[in-house]
Design an enzyme around this catalytic site. Structure first.
Site, PDB file in Angstrom:
ATOM      1  N   ASP A 198       0.865  -1.376   0.028  1.00  0.00           N
ATOM      2  CA  ASP A 198      -0.083   0.036   0.036  1.00  0.00           C
ATOM      3  C   ASP A 198       0.898   1.301   0.045  1.00  0.00           C
ATOM      4  O   ASP A 198       0.593   2.286   0.801  1.00  0.00           O
ATOM      5  CB  ASP A 198      -1.197  -0.089   1.124  1.00  0.00           C
ATOM      6  CG  ASP A 198      -2.004  -1.054   0.985  1.00  0.00           C
ATOM      7  OD1 ASP A 198      -2.008  -1.924   0.318  1.00  0.00           O
ATOM      8  OD2 ASP A 198      -2.600  -1.261   2.113  1.00  0.00           O
ATOM      9  N   LYS A 244      -6.426  -4.786  -3.243  1.00  0.00           N
ATOM     10  CA  LYS A 244      -7.062  -5.402  -2.038  1.00  0.00           C
ATOM     11  C   LYS A 244      -8.187  -4.617  -1.568  1.00  0.00           C
ATOM     12  O   LYS A 244      -8.016  -3.481  -1.194  1.00  0.00           O
ATOM     13  CB  LYS A 244      -6.224  -5.804  -0.966  1.00  0.00           C
ATOM     14  CG  LYS A 244      -5.467  -4.749  -0.557  1.00  0.00           C
ATOM     15  CD  LYS A 244      -4.145  -5.384   0.375  1.00  0.00           C
ATOM     16  CE  LYS A 244      -3.540  -4.311   1.291  1.00  0.00           C
ATOM     17  NZ  LYS A 244      -4.212  -3.562   2.040  1.00  0.00           N
ATOM     18  N   CYS A 259      -2.151  -2.664   7.952  1.00  0.00           N
ATOM     19  CA  CYS A 259      -2.198  -3.731   6.562  1.00  0.00           C
ATOM     20  C   CYS A 259      -0.802  -4.597   6.672  1.00  0.00           C
ATOM     21  O   CYS A 259      -1.031  -5.804   6.245  1.00  0.00           O
ATOM     22  CB  CYS A 259      -2.341  -2.981   5.315  1.00  0.00           C
ATOM     23  SG  CYS A 259      -3.907  -1.974   5.379  1.00  0.00           S
TER      24      CYS A 259
END
Ligand code: C5J
Length: 192
Positions: free
Chosen positions: A27, A132, A165
């Site tokens: 990310d 995702k 995450c």
């Protein structure tokens, strides 16, 4: 060249196998890391996250130079938000939430400028990008299948944020039988 690389790690030393490892960068998206993005709009100090860019660049360069597999993830949702649970949408108690117009396009929506990966770590051809909808990179994605097809057994995980995450992904990976190594300060090591 030796396949195994011994790495000092906690709680135990980690033996990385060139044949079976992959780098998973979580990310590193514009909305989280760039000044003027969604993260900063929420009041986050993005300079804390931006400190990870340079070490991750060094790591990625080393990984590419060694012809090892790298995968990137992006957290985000379909434009119609059909994969966004209400609980996630309202969780931040923020006036502006996922799907709304933000400073870099619709917030955490696939295809919007803010959803994309920062230029400094932009994926190259051949480096799979996993979109995702959740915090973990395995939930509702084809990550496991891609790793299985490539014979990956070990994951070196970096990215943002460690406590959300990255943490969630590592727990999911462990449950699926991968050995994981999380890098301190998101990549201070110049290995392999
Ligand atoms: C968050 C992430 N913090 N990439 N996302 O919501 O850790």
């Amino acid at each position: 060249m030796r396949d195994a690389i011994d790495i000092v790690a906690e709680p135990y030393a980690f033996t990385l196998s060139r044949k079976h490892c992959a780098l998973l960068i979580i990310d590193m998206q514009r909305d989280f890391l760039e000044p003027g993005g969604f993260g900063e709009m929420l009041g986050n100090d993005v300079s804390q996250l931006r400190r990870t860019i340079e070490p991750n660049q060094r790591l990625l360069t080393a990984w590419r130079a060694n012809d090892l597999l790298t995968l990137h993830t992006r957290e985000g949702h379909r434009p119609d938000l059909s994969d966004l649970p209400l609980a996630k949408k309202i969780r931040g108690r923020s006036e502006t939430c996922i799907g709304d117009a933000g400073p870099m396009g619709r917030i955490l929506v696939r295809g919007e400028p803010g959803h994309d990966i920062i230029a400094e770590l932009y994926p190259e051809l051949g480096e799979p990008v996993i979109d995702k909808p959740g915090k973990g990179a395995f939930y509702a994605t084809d990550l496991h299948a891609i790793l299985q097809h490539r014979g990956v057994k070990q994951l070196v995980v970096t990215g943002v944020t460690t406590e959300v995450c990255v943490n969630t992904t590592v727990r999911e990976a462990n449950d699926r039988g991968y050995e994981c190594l999380v890098l301190e300060d998101c990549g201070v090591y110049d290995f392999p």
